[in-house]
Every structure is written in C-alpha cells, then in structure tokens.
Design an enzyme around this catalytic site. Sequence first.
Site, PDB file in Angstrom:
ATOM      1  CB  ALA A   9     -13.535  24.125 -39.636  1.00  0.00           C
ATOM      2  CB  ALA A  10     -12.044  18.420 -40.080  1.00  0.00           C
ATOM      3  NE  ARG A  15      -1.702  24.493 -52.098  1.00  0.00           N
ATOM      4  CZ  ARG A  15      -2.661  24.908 -52.920  1.00  0.00           C
ATOM      5  NH1 ARG A  15      -3.869  24.381 -52.842  1.00  0.00           N
ATOM      6  NH2 ARG A  15      -2.425  25.829 -53.805  1.00  0.00           N
ATOM      7  N   GLY A  80     -12.855  12.708 -45.869  1.00  0.00           N
ATOM      8  CA  GLY A  80     -13.492  13.370 -47.005  1.00  0.00           C
ATOM      9  C   GLY A  80     -14.664  14.229 -46.570  1.00  0.00           C
ATOM     10  CE1 TYR A 103     -16.806  22.198 -48.404  1.00  0.00           C
ATOM     11  CE2 TYR A 103     -15.399  23.278 -50.020  1.00  0.00           C
ATOM     12  CZ  TYR A 103     -16.214  22.219 -49.650  1.00  0.00           C
ATOM     13  OH  TYR A 103     -16.408  21.195 -50.524  1.00  0.00           O
ATOM     14  N   GLY A 104     -15.171  26.269 -43.773  1.00  0.00           N
ATOM     15  CA  GLY A 104     -14.570  27.257 -42.873  1.00  0.00           C
ATOM     16  C   GLY A 104     -13.489  28.095 -43.524  1.00  0.00           C
ATOM     17  CG  ASP A 105     -11.227  26.420 -46.791  1.00  0.00           C
ATOM     18  OD1 ASP A 105     -12.420  26.425 -47.155  1.00  0.00           O
ATOM     19  OD2 ASP A 105     -10.381  25.624 -47.250  1.00  0.00           O
ATOM     20  CD  GLU A 154     -14.406  16.791 -56.185  1.00  0.00           C
ATOM     21  OE1 GLU A 154     -13.394  17.425 -55.859  1.00  0.00           O
ATOM     22  OE2 GLU A 154     -15.528  17.321 -56.276  1.00  0.00           O
ATOM     23  CE1 TYR A 348      -2.965  53.534 -21.177  1.00  0.00           C
ATOM     24  CE2 TYR A 348      -2.246  53.736 -18.897  1.00  0.00           C
ATOM     25  CZ  TYR A 348      -2.893  53.027 -19.901  1.00  0.00           C
ATOM     26  OH  TYR A 348      -3.474  51.818 -19.617  1.00  0.00           O
TER      27      TYR A 348
HETATM   28  C1  UD1 Z   1     -13.899  20.558 -52.609  1.00  0.00           C
HETATM   29  C2  UD1 Z   1     -14.957  19.924 -53.488  1.00  0.00           C
HETATM   30  C3  UD1 Z   1     -14.795  20.449 -54.911  1.00  0.00           C
HETATM   31  C4  UD1 Z   1     -14.911  21.952 -54.913  1.00  0.00           C
HETATM   32  C5  UD1 Z   1     -13.911  22.577 -53.936  1.00  0.00           C
HETATM   33  C6  UD1 Z   1     -14.177  24.034 -53.783  1.00  0.00           C
HETATM   34  C7  UD1 Z   1     -15.388  17.679 -52.585  1.00  0.00           C
HETATM   35  C8  UD1 Z   1     -15.105  16.235 -52.734  1.00  0.00           C
HETATM   36  N1  UD1 Z   1     -14.782  18.479 -53.460  1.00  0.00           N
HETATM   37  O1  UD1 Z   1     -12.640  20.117 -53.078  1.00  0.00           O
HETATM   38  O2  UD1 Z   1     -15.797  19.911 -55.753  1.00  0.00           O
HETATM   39  O3  UD1 Z   1     -14.717  22.463 -56.195  1.00  0.00           O
HETATM   40  O4  UD1 Z   1     -14.033  21.976 -52.641  1.00  0.00           O
HETATM   41  O5  UD1 Z   1     -13.182  24.628 -53.014  1.00  0.00           O
HETATM   42  O6  UD1 Z   1     -16.123  18.049 -51.722  1.00  0.00           O
HETATM   43  N2  UD1 Z   1     -12.768  18.943 -44.940  1.00  0.00           N
HETATM   44  C9  UD1 Z   1     -13.081  18.372 -43.734  1.00  0.00           C
HETATM   45  N3  UD1 Z   1     -12.910  17.032 -43.577  1.00  0.00           N
HETATM   46  C10 UD1 Z   1     -12.459  16.237 -44.574  1.00  0.00           C
HETATM   47  C11 UD1 Z   1     -12.147  16.831 -45.819  1.00  0.00           C
HETATM   48  C12 UD1 Z   1     -12.322  18.198 -45.966  1.00  0.00           C
HETATM   49  O7  UD1 Z   1     -13.498  19.052 -42.799  1.00  0.00           O
HETATM   50  O8  UD1 Z   1     -12.341  15.029 -44.347  1.00  0.00           O
HETATM   51  C13 UD1 Z   1     -12.961  20.389 -45.107  1.00  0.00           C
HETATM   52  C14 UD1 Z   1     -11.664  21.125 -45.390  1.00  0.00           C
HETATM   53  O9  UD1 Z   1     -11.060  21.566 -44.183  1.00  0.00           O
HETATM   54  C15 UD1 Z   1     -12.120  22.268 -46.251  1.00  0.00           C
HETATM   55  C16 UD1 Z   1     -13.335  21.705 -46.987  1.00  0.00           C
HETATM   56  O10 UD1 Z   1     -13.768  20.593 -46.236  1.00  0.00           O
HETATM   57  O11 UD1 Z   1     -12.553  23.377 -45.500  1.00  0.00           O
HETATM   58  C17 UD1 Z   1     -13.019  21.292 -48.419  1.00  0.00           C
HETATM   59  O12 UD1 Z   1     -12.078  20.262 -48.400  1.00  0.00           O
HETATM   60  P1  UD1 Z   1     -10.896  20.180 -49.456  1.00  0.00           P
HETATM   61  O13 UD1 Z   1     -10.106  18.986 -49.164  1.00  0.00           O
HETATM   62  O14 UD1 Z   1     -10.197  21.492 -49.494  1.00  0.00           O
HETATM   63  O15 UD1 Z   1     -11.731  19.955 -50.792  1.00  0.00           O
HETATM   64  P2  UD1 Z   1     -11.268  20.267 -52.256  1.00  0.00           P
HETATM   65  O16 UD1 Z   1     -10.394  19.162 -52.721  1.00  0.00           O
HETATM   66  O17 UD1 Z   1     -10.771  21.639 -52.357  1.00  0.00           O
HETATM   67 CA    CA Z   2      -9.887  23.313 -50.911  1.00  0.00          CA
END
Ligand code: UD1
Ligand code: CA
Length: 449
Positions: A9-10, A15, A80, A103-105, A154, A348
């Site tokens: 969740a970093a 967007r 990354g 992933y937090g999102d 990727e 109330y």
């Molecule tokens: C990532 C995957 C991709 C996958 C996709 C699914 C990798 C390299 N790629 O791509 O294969 O299809 O998710 O949605 O893993 N985050 C951190 N620290 C970082 C980078 C990212 O905490 O340094 C967190 C982001 O906040 C996010 C998650 O990791 O919650 C994914 O990162 P994001 O950059 O969105 O990856 P994608 O390019 O979408």
């Molecule tokens: Ca993403």
Amino acid sequence: MAVSFIILAAGMGSRMNSDTPKVLHHIAAAPLLHHALTAARSLEPARIVVVTGHEAAAVAKSAEAFDPSVECVLQDPQLGTAHAVDMAAPLLKDFAGEAIVLYGDTPFIRPETLEAMLHARARHSVVVLGFQAKDPGRYGRLVARDKELEKIVEYKDASDEERRITLCNSGVICASAKTLFDLIAEVGNANAAAEFYLTDIVQIARAQGLSAGVVICDEAETMGVNTRAQLAEAEGAFQSRARAEALENGVTLTAPETVFFALDTHIGRDAIIGPNVIFGTKVTVESGAEVKAFCHLEGCHISRGATVGPFARLRPGAELAEDVHVGNFVEIKNAILDEGVKVGHLSYIGDADIGEFTNIGAGTVTCNYDGVMKHRTRIGKRAFIGSDTMLVAPVTVGNDALTASGSVITENVPDEALALGRAKQVNKPGLATKLMARLKAIKAAKGKS
Ligand code: UD1
Ligand code: CA
C-alpha cells in the site's frame, strides 16, 4: 498451516487525482485497505504487515484502526513490488509458515480464493493468482505450460506473442515466507521500468528447479482501483454482491437496487429492509426487525422485533432492544432504548438511557449539549414523556413518571411524579376578536397612505 500477509500500500495512486492516498478511498463505507485487511483477517493469520510509503502515517493509522495487531513497515523510496515485499523481510524472514502478498488497492479477493492458493502450495513452491482477462490491457501476462507457470512478463517487457496471452497476473502471490524472501533477494531491476518486479520470482524459482503454479479466479475478484471511475465501478460491484447475498441469506429487500450496505453490515434472517435505506459502518439488524424506507443507519444495533422509520436516522451508539419502535423524523445517538420503548415522531434522543416500555411523545428533545460538554438523560421504565418535552441534561426522570407536554425539564423527576415545566395557561375572554380587529385597522390605514 500458519499464514502471514504482506499488503502492499505504498503507491501514490496518482490517477485518483486526490490528496487522499488511494488505499484510503472508500468502498462500502470502508477504506479500500480495510477490504484487503478483512480478507486477510478471515484466514486468522499469524501476522499482517502493511507496506506504507505515500502518506505513510495516514495509511498506518487506518491500518491500526482496523486492527491494532496489524504491523506497518515503510517503503521509501518505492522501487517496485519486489522491493515493497522485501520491506517486510525484517519482520517475516524467520516466520515458519506461508506468506501471501496482497495489494491494498484490490478489494475483492475472496477468502476462499486465498484458501485455494494455500492448498495449491502442496503442489508448487510458488502459487500465483491469475485470471482470464476480457481486456488484458497492461496486466502482467502468465506464461504457463501444462499447469506449470514458467514466468510472468510485465506488459512493458512483453513480446507481441506474449501480449496476446489473456491469462493475467492478479498480483496475489503465495509461497513459504522463507522461499519468498530468498527469491526476492535474487530479483534485479534490468527491465523497461527499472523496477524490482515481484513477478520476477517465478522465473527465478523455475531456474532453481522449484515449481510454480496458477490458481485461477474470476476476473471480478481481481478488480483493482486506479481511478475515480473504477472506484465508482467497484462500489457498484460491491453493492450488487451485498444485495444478492442479503437476499440469499433470507433478508427481504423491497427494492434491492436502492439499498446501500457497508463492508461490515450484519442483517439477520427475516429482517425487512425497505427502499432507499443507507447503511453506514457497524450496523447490526437482528432477525425479524424492520427498517422502513429512507433510513440512514450508522453504528447502531436493532434488535429482533424492532421497527425503524420511515425517515429515521440512527447514529453511533444507538442501541434498540426488542420491540422498540422508532418512527419518522427521529434521530437517535449514543442512547440505549430498552424493550418496547416508543419514539414515534420528530424527536432527538442523544446521550440517553430509556427504560422499558417508556413512551416518548412527538417533538421531544434531549438537550444534551451545553456548548462545551455532553450530558446524559436518564428515563426510567414505563414513563410517559409528553409531546414537545425538552429534557435539559443532565437530568433523570423516574419510573412511571410523566412529563406534561411542552415542559422544559431541568430538574430530576421522581418515580411516579407528574412534572409540569411550563407557564400556566391564562384565558382572556374576547381578546382574540379585539386583537384581530385592531390588526385589520392598522393594515387598512397603511393601505391608504
Ligand atoms: C502489478 C503486477 C502485474 C499485475 C498487476 C495487477 C508487478 C511488477 N506487476 O502491476 O503483473 O498484472 O499488478 O494489478 O508486480 N506498490 C508498492 N511499492 C512499490 C510499487 C508498488 O507498495 O514500489 C504497490 C502499489 O501501491 C499497488 C501494488 O503494489 O498497490 C501494485 O503496484 P502497481 O505499480 O500498481 O503495479 P502494476 O504496474 O499495476
Ligand atoms: Ca496497478
């Protein structure tokens, strides 16, 4: 099998075009992060580690509010997903169990899917959650042969042939904690984005002779939120599912598409929910209770046989015992209503305790706030509060007591007493007609000038 979670969740979530970090945007009245935490917690994990970065303090605060046992680690700078997971190494390197990365999102991964991944670990050292994408877009592609995963590519680094693959990476990965961190230590950043990709661990595992496999889930589960449009779409998806589940569980929804649930709403079997009811967080509606149209509920408990609304607002700390009736245009906050209490109209009730079978007349107000502090109103059993009573707290009304309508009650009322707190009525014979005549004369005089 002991399991720990690492929740990433970093990221900034640029967007979203927001000052609020992405994982703190809400779906179903709860931050995105809490959805991932809820899925994690349902597996009764040994530890949950959240990796924070952008707006780290706010994200950590939210994680701790969900559950104080959640641990947070800081990733700064963000290099990354592999680098992000590695931030949890000091906490989990020696953990003798499974590690799952979420992933937090990505709010909708189901506990059953996570269980399936843990089971698949019996066959593979690394298990990746994949899905068949309708529109694979920029997702990482899973290069698999005969159920064995060879690598994850990727999008940025994929060949044209690889881009035609529709089996995509959700981002969820499971391995033993030891294997996970050993593999991550081997990850480099020689790729199009110059990032440390978590996805590289698959190829590294295969090169070491370890097995990697895929568990496939429905695409709906892997839905991630990157934009406000996707946030709205995710809200819609959550609500459709919650409505279907409520119906499945024996709840009557008169107009399901107009009812909005929170992540933690609990509704018992045979409860009836009318149209346009909004559930905020922490609401429980017991079996057989009824919530009529246009109610807004938050932090409240509605017991069996109680009826609420239409047009009622229950705020945090509203506790309704069995057979309580709360009618239209009534607001209740931080108040306990014992069995059979009736508050029918336009009232109330805040910071109050109301004994069983007491009746609260229309327009009653607990004057709970003096501008600085809040004070409590205590009303006994079987009391009758006349319409338009102002109860100036702190104040107590005894059992079987009665207040006259229009009273301003500033002193305690003993059991069985009648309290009159209003001016005595005086009738002036004939004065109404005289007064009207005088007013009409004034108006006529003005009309001439
Ligand atoms: C990532 C995957 C991709 C996958 C996709 C699914 C990798 C390299 N790629 O791509 O294969 O299809 O998710 O949605 O893993 N985050 C951190 N620290 C970082 C980078 C990212 O905490 O340094 C967190 C982001 O906040 C996010 C998650 O990791 O919650 C994914 O990162 P994001 O950059 O969105 O990856 P994608 O390019 O979408
Ligand atoms: Ca993403």
